[in-house]
Design an enzyme around this catalytic site. Sequence first.
Site, PDB file in Angstrom:
ATOM      1  N   ASP A 175      52.839 111.204  47.763  1.00 14.05           N
ATOM      2  CA  ASP A 175      54.313 111.501  47.507  1.00 14.05           C
ATOM      3  C   ASP A 175      54.445 113.145  47.686  1.00 14.05           C
ATOM      4  O   ASP A 175      53.473 113.566  46.680  1.00 14.05           O
ATOM      5  CB  ASP A 175      54.739 110.837  46.421  1.00 14.05           C
ATOM      6  CG  ASP A 175      56.176 111.286  46.062  1.00 14.05           C
ATOM      7  OD1 ASP A 175      56.662 112.377  46.256  1.00 14.05           O
ATOM      8  OD2 ASP A 175      56.867 110.188  45.627  1.00 14.05           O
ATOM      9  N   CYS A 246      67.713 117.625  59.001  1.00 19.49           N
ATOM     10  CA  CYS A 246      68.382 117.738  60.303  1.00 19.49           C
ATOM     11  C   CYS A 246      69.736 116.722  59.636  1.00 19.49           C
ATOM     12  O   CYS A 246      70.291 116.032  60.260  1.00 19.49           O
ATOM     13  CB  CYS A 246      67.698 116.692  60.984  1.00 19.49           C
ATOM     14  SG  CYS A 246      67.119 114.947  60.400  1.00 19.49           S
TER      15      CYS A 246
END
EC number: 2.1.1.178
Length: 486
Positions: A175, A246
């Site tokens: 993570d 994005c």
Amino acid sequence: MVQLNQNFIDTITQELPAHLSMDEFIAACDRPLRRSIRVNTLKISSDDFKTLMQPKGWTFDPIPWCEDGFWISYDEEEQLGNALEHIQGLFYIQEASSMLPPTALFTPSAFTTSAKWQCVLDLASAPGSKTTQMAALMQNQGLLVANEYSASRVKVLHANVLRMGASHCALTHFDGRVFGEYLYESFDAVLIDAPCGGEGTVRKDVDALKHWSLDDVLAISETQKALIESAFLALKPGGSLVYSTCTLNRLENQGVCEYLKQVYGDAVQFESLSDLFDGAERATTAEGFLHVWPQIYDSEGFFVAKLTKTASVPRLQPEPKLQKNFPFTPASAKQAQGIKDYFQQDLGISLPDELIMVRDDEFWLFPHEFNAFIGRMRFQRIGIKLADSSKHGFKVRHEAIIALAGKQLSPTAKTVDVSDVEAKEYLMGRDIPLATADKAQGEVIVCYGGAPLGMAKHLGNKLKNNLPRDLVKDKVLLLPEQTKSL
């Protein structure tokens, strides 16, 4: 027809810059993306690649923000991923906008001292487009740590790193929120292409916005804030950080950057990207970020922010204890000389001046900079595996040939150049008959177009295929040469 959720339209209408229209935005979202690729300069120059592909009908339109990126057109309906040159690692199929973050991070002004850019972190790496772009920009020098949280995507990342010949990478599977503490102020530069809502990808996924909700945006922005803070803590004072997504909404973009500024104040200095390339000012925000709407450059939607860490900041937790039982040890002087001699004399490859490490009967090549990271975190993969040793000598590994047998080859290297048809046969795991029988030469490097495909055993009348079974392809596309100019 693209599916645009009305809640998304209502939200984004309020955020769209005054000089852009919603009608143009919707029209752009409904157009298919232009095909784009990035040439892998670890293996071939852009000029040589264009020379190789233009006879096959390719035309190249330069992408203004990436020297080695091009929009392409060609007369083939086949999947480019099956193309011989793609399998060989000569190019990466990469959307044009996604080439922006590495370009922003590696601006010429960044190279102010020889000590900078020795250690770089890509916090969310898979599938590897930006990782391998940075590897090329670094010219396989220094250390590039590439992290990916998803176990299945780590395998894809590793495959692309090997295919593209990136030899100085260390892969991790964590993570991203742990890096700030485990590797506190360790990196000269950090790229975080954060997981996001993907609003900018609607041109290749018409359903990307079908189920859009503000609650989802708020939830993922909290994750992004934790990730950018971890990345900032892992960055050295004076270092550069690029944050990108994005997606298009302010909460996941400007809002995340502003959160970091609120927490760390003057230690966060935003850098303007308005001069990153000709025309960048068309997408530059008041803060100096790039907010790329799809109609501006006829691309995917994207967001890129760059900042400098102007001062050290306190770590949030005590330094973790060093981990024990690192399985690698430095090669002895005799072992190191032995493996260097094997590569030079038997293969015609000069090994780079890096760390030669040993694990059992395996010889590996690590970046020198990795020494500072031993015991601080568990790594999935480090550098490249050079060879296995036995009582009969060494057996070179495929990944070493792919990474090192390009620019490192000497004129005396034992290579066999093959045609495109023979290269296809080789990549499909088949032996290659030789037109003229010759004296057996043993291990040879099989090359196509000046770049290596792998190893074979020259038996005099044929090349016995030594391609690893897991790399054998079921289909290899040969792009035909065109008989007319395009």
